[in-house]
Design a protein around this motif. Structure first.
Motif, short mmCIF file in Angstrom:
data_model
loop_
_atom_site.label_atom_id
_atom_site.label_comp_id
_atom_site.label_asym_id
_atom_site.label_seq_id
_atom_site.Cartn_x
_atom_site.Cartn_y
_atom_site.Cartn_z
N LEU A 68 3.71 -7.05 -9.19
CA LEU A 68 3.23 -7.22 -7.82
C LEU A 68 3.38 -8.67 -7.40
N SER A 69 3.30 -8.91 -6.10
CA SER A 69 3.38 -10.26 -5.55
C SER A 69 2.02 -10.67 -4.99
N ARG A 73 4.70 -24.08 -1.89
CA ARG A 73 5.85 -24.05 -0.98
C ARG A 73 6.39 -22.64 -0.83
N LEU A 74 6.38 -21.89 -1.93
CA LEU A 74 6.80 -20.50 -1.90
C LEU A 74 5.57 -19.63 -1.64
N THR A 75 5.70 -18.74 -0.68
CA THR A 75 4.53 -18.01 -0.20
C THR A 75 3.95 -17.05 -1.23
N TYR A 76 4.82 -16.42 -2.03
CA TYR A 76 4.34 -15.40 -2.98
C TYR A 76 4.80 -15.70 -4.40
N LEU A 77 3.97 -15.28 -5.34
CA LEU A 77 4.27 -15.40 -6.77
C LEU A 77 4.33 -14.00 -7.38
N ARG A 78 5.38 -13.74 -8.15
CA ARG A 78 5.52 -12.44 -8.81
C ARG A 78 4.71 -12.44 -10.09
N GLN A 79 3.89 -11.40 -10.28
CA GLN A 79 3.05 -11.30 -11.46
C GLN A 79 3.21 -9.95 -12.14
N TYR A 80 2.99 -9.96 -13.47
CA TYR A 80 3.11 -8.76 -14.30
C TYR A 80 1.84 -8.67 -15.16
N PRO A 81 0.83 -7.94 -14.70
CA PRO A 81 -0.47 -7.92 -15.37
C PRO A 81 -0.43 -7.51 -16.84
N PHE A 102 9.01 -9.58 -24.23
CA PHE A 102 8.81 -10.92 -23.71
C PHE A 102 7.81 -10.88 -22.56
N ASP A 103 7.38 -12.05 -22.11
CA ASP A 103 6.43 -12.14 -21.00
C ASP A 103 7.18 -12.48 -19.72
N PRO A 104 7.38 -11.51 -18.83
CA PRO A 104 8.12 -11.79 -17.59
C PRO A 104 7.42 -12.78 -16.68
#
Length: 481
Positions: free
Chosen positions: A64-65, A71-79, A176-178
């Motif tokens: 999810l974002s 500076r970048l509006t969204y960060l991609r995360q992988y819980p 791995f940890d994305p």
């Protein structure tokens, strides 16, 4: 105009013409290619200003974002990072995207043509643009159990719903940890990538689909199917010598550990599969002939062609044996026979589904940002490698493997399990690969599974079968079985 000026003018004209042609070629002909190039960080940076859609497993977002103050509006995360990384892949400023993040990028990024009206509405209403969601078929209990059971080994698990082809699990280790590849810190991303690059076994490769391996005795299910489809029965008596001299050679083939399959030198087909007799199946493959064995292998999906689920799947094939000696070795899953773990699961699934092989698929739904369904995958029949009668006979034989033979470690109390073990030689001095394929319950199949352990060094029965048992048990318990 004198000659030198004329030459200069012509040269300038030619250069401008070439420049215009090149610009048009890049902007028109190669525009899609460059836009979708995972190394095109400019496009990625623009996409970070839009909320990227989620990858969803059983109602839970596994990618999810989230908004940031940077500076970048969204960060991609992988819980649950490493657990689902073999499927989600990563979405990186530096390295682009992989796996589902790439395969379904247009939906996730909001650039899919099916979202055109949504984008137009966003312009008029001032609403922030957003991507759509990808809902996958994975079962959390299957995926999480598979990853836990594979911990400490290099291997893979592929699991399918036999009746639909839905992918229930697609596990691969090491993982791995994305999150570390999808941060906003380019140097930290490169440092982690270098760490992965230095690993003995690349954690970014999904071994369930991204490569193929010698399957060993798992391939005997194909040979048994070819025999049953051509007049044999489980009780047919076939040669099972202690050693088999391969036709046209002085090379002898032995059974595992130099063991004897039968004191009489022959045994029934069901007994040969139960104890995984090499000499019996090598001779059986030779007797059937290459055409019959190949026809059956291709009907089960081993046609040498890759497929998309939508993740790209490496091809599986029995190779091209040049003579009967090579055919004999191929018939026990060696020589040039290669198979992905997903293909191995497809073999078990087809037997479980009364001989009908369903097309495997990973994506259940594509959803718009308002959660309306843009696309729904319908189960699709891929082939019918064997008749229901032959599938029933194979089930009987594979049930015997688990109840009485090499697959005992796959037994589940109160549940009848069908399966086949495999131990594949790799090279001199290199530990063997270990396999198990199976399904449960044998009389009402709900899950088909394949387990691959690279260079496990043991046998499929003692290394891979226990992993398969736990994966099948986790799914059946979750279904109330």
């Amino acid at each position: 105009m004198n000659a030198p000026l004329r030459r200069v003018a012509i040269s300038v004209l030619v250069l401008f013409t070439l420049l215009i042609v090149n610009v048009n070629y890049i902007q028109v002909v190669r525009s899609d290619e460059l836009r979708n190039d995972p190394s095109n960080t400019r496009v990625l940076a623009e996409e970070y200003d839009r909320e990227r859609g989620s990858i969803v497993v059983d109602g839970t977002e596994v990618a999810l974002s989230v908004p940031t103050d940077g500076r970048l509006t969204y960060l991609r995360q992988y819980p649950q990072g490493p657990v689902y990384a073999p499927v989600t892949g990563y979405y990186s400023l530096v390295y682009g995207n992989t796996q589902l993040e790439r395969a379904e990028n247009e939906i996730l990024a909001g650039s899919d043509p099916r979202l055109t009206f949504r984008r137009l509405a966003d312009l008029f209403t001032g609403r922030d643009p957003a991507g759509g969601d990808v809902v996958v078929t994975l079962d959390p209990a299957v995926q999480e159990t598979a990853m836990a059971e594979l911990e400490g080994v290099t291997g893979a698990v592929a699991a399918l719903d036999p009746s639909t082809g839905a992918v229930l699990g697609l596990a691969s280790t090491p993982s791995f940890d994305p999150n570390q590849l999808s941060s906003h810190d380019p140097q930290a991303i490169r440092d982690y990538a270098a760490e992965l690059e230095a690993s003995e076994h690349d954690p970014r490769l999904n071994r369930a689909i991204g490569d193929n391996y010698p399957p060993g005795s798992v391939f005997k299910v194909i040979v048994a199917a070819a025999a049953l489809a051509n007049g044999y029965t489980p009780d047919s008596v076939i040669p099972a010598p202690d050693t088999l001299t391969l036709p046209g050679t002085s090379t002898t083939l032995e059974n595992f550990g130099g063991s004897s399959c039968s004191s009489t030198g022959e045994q029934t087909l069901i007994d040969a599969l139960t104890i995984s007799c090499n000499t019996a199946f090598a001779q059986l493959g030779i007797d059937l002939g290459e055409d019959r064995v190949r026809e059956m292998a291709e009907a089960f999906g081993m046609d040498g062609e890759g497929r998309q689920i939508p993740l790209p799947v490496a091809p599986s094939s029995m190779g091209d044996p040049e003579n009967d000696a090579q055919l004999g070795v191929s018939s026990i899953g060696q020589q040039d026979v290669r198979m992905t773990p997903l293909q191995a699961a497809m073999i078990a699934a087809a037997v479980a589904n009364d001989g009908t092989l369903m097309n495997p698929y990973l994506v259940d739904q594509l959803r718009a940002p308002d959660l309306s369904v843009l696309d729904q995958t319908d189960p699709e029949e891929l082939s019918e490698p064997v008749s229901p009668e032959v599938a029933e006979q194979l089930t009987e034989m594979m049930t015997s493997v688990v109840a009485n033979g090499s697959g005992r470690a796959a037994r589940i109390p109160g549940v009848e399990v069908a399966g086949k073990t495999g131990t594949a030689q790799v090279a001199e001095g290199v530990p063997d690969h270990n396999w198990f394929i199976g399904f449960a319950p044998a009389d009402d199949p709900q899950i088909a599974v394949a387990v691959f352990v690279a260079n496990g060094g043991g046998t499929g029965g003692d290394t891979s079968a226990p992993i398969a048992r736990e994966v099948m048990r986790a799914y059946l318990e979750g279904q109330g079985g």
